[in-house]
Design a protein around this motif. Structure first.
Motif, PDB file in Angstrom:
ATOM      1  N   HIS A   1       0.882  -1.172   0.000  1.00 32.28           N
ATOM      2  CA  HIS A   1       0.000   0.000   0.000  1.00 32.28           C
ATOM      3  C   HIS A   1       0.919   1.222   0.000  1.00 32.28           C
TER       4      HIS A   1
ATOM      5  N   GLU B   1       1.806   3.539   2.988  1.00 29.34           N
ATOM      6  CA  GLU B   1       2.151   2.926   4.280  1.00 29.34           C
ATOM      7  C   GLU B   1       3.665   2.762   4.312  1.00 29.34           C
TER       8      GLU B   1
ATOM      9  N   ARG C   1      -2.398   4.841  -1.315  1.00 28.81           N
ATOM     10  CA  ARG C   1      -2.517   3.411  -1.014  1.00 28.81           C
ATOM     11  C   ARG C   1      -2.631   2.593  -2.306  1.00 28.81           C
TER      12      ARG C   1
ATOM     13  N   HIS D   1       3.036  -3.457   6.995  1.00 30.11           N
ATOM     14  CA  HIS D   1       2.011  -2.437   6.710  1.00 30.11           C
ATOM     15  C   HIS D   1       2.077  -1.352   7.775  1.00 30.11           C
TER      16      HIS D   1
ATOM     17  N   ARG E   1      -2.303  -6.992   6.575  1.00 28.55           N
ATOM     18  CA  ARG E   1      -3.108  -6.664   5.408  1.00 28.55           C
ATOM     19  C   ARG E   1      -3.092  -5.175   5.234  1.00 28.55           C
TER      20      ARG E   1
HETATM   21 ZN   LIG Z   1      -1.646  -2.042   4.222  1.00 31.90          ZN
END
Ligand SMILES: [Zn+2]
Length: 205
Positions: free
Chosen positions: A64, A67, A106, A149, A205
């Motif tokens: 992402h 992040e 993201r 993440h 995630r």
């Molecule tokens: Zn993430």
């Protein structure tokens, strides 16, 4: 390699057509698509092949693109002096979603979430092609994986590990972080973790 019995020596690893031999450290550039300006983009990968055999661990960040804590974590990891004595191989990917990272987003430029594009395909969207490249060059060469993440924007998160805790070795790896929270996390459709689940992963995630 004098001093290391043959049975304990590490094997060379080939990523993106570059072979890295025991005791070597190389940067490999995996080719991604071009930007809209036709500027070519790469996914830089650091490969550290230890002299002694052991697991092959990938550590990735910024799947992402906004992040970015994991990018700095990997930068610090790559400076750890103990890596010189490491058993096995470390594959470090500081920025998986290079397009999102450049755009401080993201998502990919077409608003797809790269972590929902796995395992990907050769002729699909940009996300599908990046996912397939990552599976082929990184995941399939690894025995273990850690995907870093960061809490999403305007959200405070406790440091946490998400992993399949039914898998004993993954649970051991999750505990090794000493994080305040470990979550038994279901796999998400299209995520890197789902695609890699046939092997062994601890990730988020
Ligand atoms: Zn993430």
């Amino acid at each position: 390699m004098p001093g290391i019995p043959r049975s304990l020596r590490n094997k060379p690893i080939t990523i993106g057509g570059t072979t890295v031999r025991p005791g070597e450290r190389r940067t490999v550039e995996l080719e991604l698509g071009a930007l809209y300006t036709h500027t070519p983009t790469n996914m830089p990968v650091q490969v550290l092949c230890g002299r002694r055999k052991g697991p092959v661990l990938f550590v990735s960040a910024a799947i992402h693109g906004d992040e970015i804590n994991g990018v700095e974590i990997i930068r610090r990891l790559l400076k750890v002096p103990a890596l010189r004595r490491m058993k096995g191989t470390l594959i470090a990917i500081p920025v998986v979603n290079m397009h999102g990272f450049i755009n401080q987003s993201r998502y990919l430029p077409d608003r797809r979430d790269l972590n929902r594009c796995f395992p990907g395909s050769q002729k699909g969207s940009l996300g599908a092609r990046v996912a397939r490249l990552f599976m082929r060059e990184i995941v399939q060469n690894s025995t273990h994986g850690i995907d870093l993440h960061t809490g999403a924007i305007h959200r405070s998160n406790l440091p946490q590990i998400r992993a399949n805790l039914d898998h004993a070795e993954t649970l051991d790896l999750a505990r090794a972080f000493g994080a305040p929270v470990i979550l038994n996390s279901a796999l998400r459709d299209g995520s890197l973790r789902e695609a890699a689940a046939a092997g062994c992963t601890a990730s988020s995630r």
